[in-house]
Design an enzyme around this catalytic site. Structure first.
Site, short mmCIF file in Angstrom:
data_model
loop_
_atom_site.label_atom_id
_atom_site.label_comp_id
_atom_site.label_asym_id
_atom_site.label_seq_id
_atom_site.Cartn_x
_atom_site.Cartn_y
_atom_site.Cartn_z
N GLY A 16 0.82 -1.21 0.00
CA GLY A 16 0.00 0.00 0.00
C GLY A 16 0.85 1.25 0.00
O GLY A 16 2.07 1.21 0.08
N GLY A 18 0.91 5.52 1.42
CA GLY A 18 0.35 6.53 2.30
C GLY A 18 0.87 7.88 1.87
O GLY A 18 1.63 7.99 0.91
N ASP A 128 -4.26 10.17 15.85
CA ASP A 128 -4.92 9.73 14.61
C ASP A 128 -5.58 8.37 14.84
O ASP A 128 -5.31 7.40 14.12
CB ASP A 128 -3.93 9.68 13.46
#
Length: 324
Positions: A16, A18, A128
């Site tokens: 992935g 970010g 977060d």
């Protein structure tokens, strides 16, 4: 051509991306054990991997905190090698048709609260809290929820005196607006209370399937943040938690009552959710909604075999953190 990291890990497929870089799977070229590798360009305008690696070192040894095996710079990249984990709670939420049962939310909440308390015990707040930043483990640790991504984490008190850093206003929103506390929207410096409130919104997201402030139309990022804040403030806790057990109303009202420097009563919040669990007649068997969908038969067997071990670990974890 095989790409190697630290002449020890063979880089594999990309997992992935970010805002701060990419994540790959890698294998130890000797043991063939798999790891996760985070890559960040050395030309990044806002580098954070060095900071995050330091945070992992401070948090090292904590239950549900990934271990870092190597950190350094090679070529044009800053690299961190750490434990490879399973899917995130957001991934599993989608797998379960975007709705979790009360039992799964309760078991999930218990572990997430423990992770947050541990981070706080090390003098940091996460800033977060969201489903994407909680991942299940693999193999024997498939029932263990891990907390990740400390790029936005911040020290909130002095390590020695435990004196809170000063209250401030006029701060930009840090974190994910969907789950941010009301005080964060108002520009108030974050503290422990904000992580706990954000968790409350995550739990309601899991129970409801969505939150009332999702999908709002906006012409800019600031406009969107403002609209989310307005909707969040105008939606009472009772309305937000409609059709949910009263314990969730109590949880969120408690979070919103905390002062900036207050230490949340994690034990009280755990007990609040435990009372709900007992009243509903649930069994803490680590069989989540996603278990049958995601886990292999082998993993399910391990979950049941390791139930007592995880019960004991959770009890010890609670005792250890209360002593901090």
């Amino acid at each position: 051509m095989e790409i190697r990291v630290a002449n020890k890990y063979a880089l594999g497929k990309k997992l992935g991306s970010g805002s701060f870089g990419d994540i790959y799977v890698a294998k130890d070229i000797v043991t063939m054990e798999e790891f996760a590798v985070k890559l960040e360009s050395t030309r990044s305008k806002h580098p954070q991997l060095l900071y995050e690696s330091k945070l992992y070192k401070i948090l090292g040894g904590g239950i549900g905190v990934p271990k870092v095996y190597w950190y350094g710079i090679e070529g044009d990249f800053t690299i961190m090698v750490l434990d490879l984990l399973g899917p995130s709670l957001e991934d599993l939420f989608t797998l379960c048709n975007r709705k979790f049962s009360l039992k799964t939310v309760r078991m999930t909440a218990d572990q997430m609260l423990n992770r947050i308390e541990y981070v706080h015990s090390k003098n940091f707040i996460h800033r977060d809290i969201k489903p994407d930043n909680f991942l299940i483990g693999r193999g024997k640790k498939v029932t263990l929820i891990h907390i990740i991504d400390f790029g936005l984490a911040k020290k909130y008190r002095d390590s020695r005196s435990h004196t809170s850093y000063p209250y401030k206003e006029g701060k930009n929103l840090t974190g994910t607006a969907r789950y941010a506390s009301i005080n964060t929207h108002l520009g108030i410096e974050q503290s422990r209370r904000d992580d706990i409130e954000a968790l409350g919104y995550v739990l309601m997201y899991f129970l409801r399937g969505s939150l009332p402030w999702q999908g709002l139309k906006a012409i800019s990022k600031k406009d969107k943040y403002d609209k989310i804040m307005e909707k969040k403030i105008s939606t009472s806790v009772e309305v937000l938690c409609r059709n949910a057990s009263f314990e969730f109303v109590t949880y969120l009202n408690y979070c919103r009552s905390l002062r900036f420097e207050d230490r949340p009563d994690y034990t009280y919040l755990r007990r609040l959710l435990k009372d709900l669990f007992i009243r509903e007649g649930f069994t803490y068997d680590f069989l989540f909604d996603w278990t049958c969908v995601y886990a292999s038969e082998k993993d399910k067997k391990k979950m049941l075999e390791n139930k007592n071990r995880f019960d004991q670990t959770a009890d010890q974890e609670g005792r250890d953190q209360r002593n901090n």
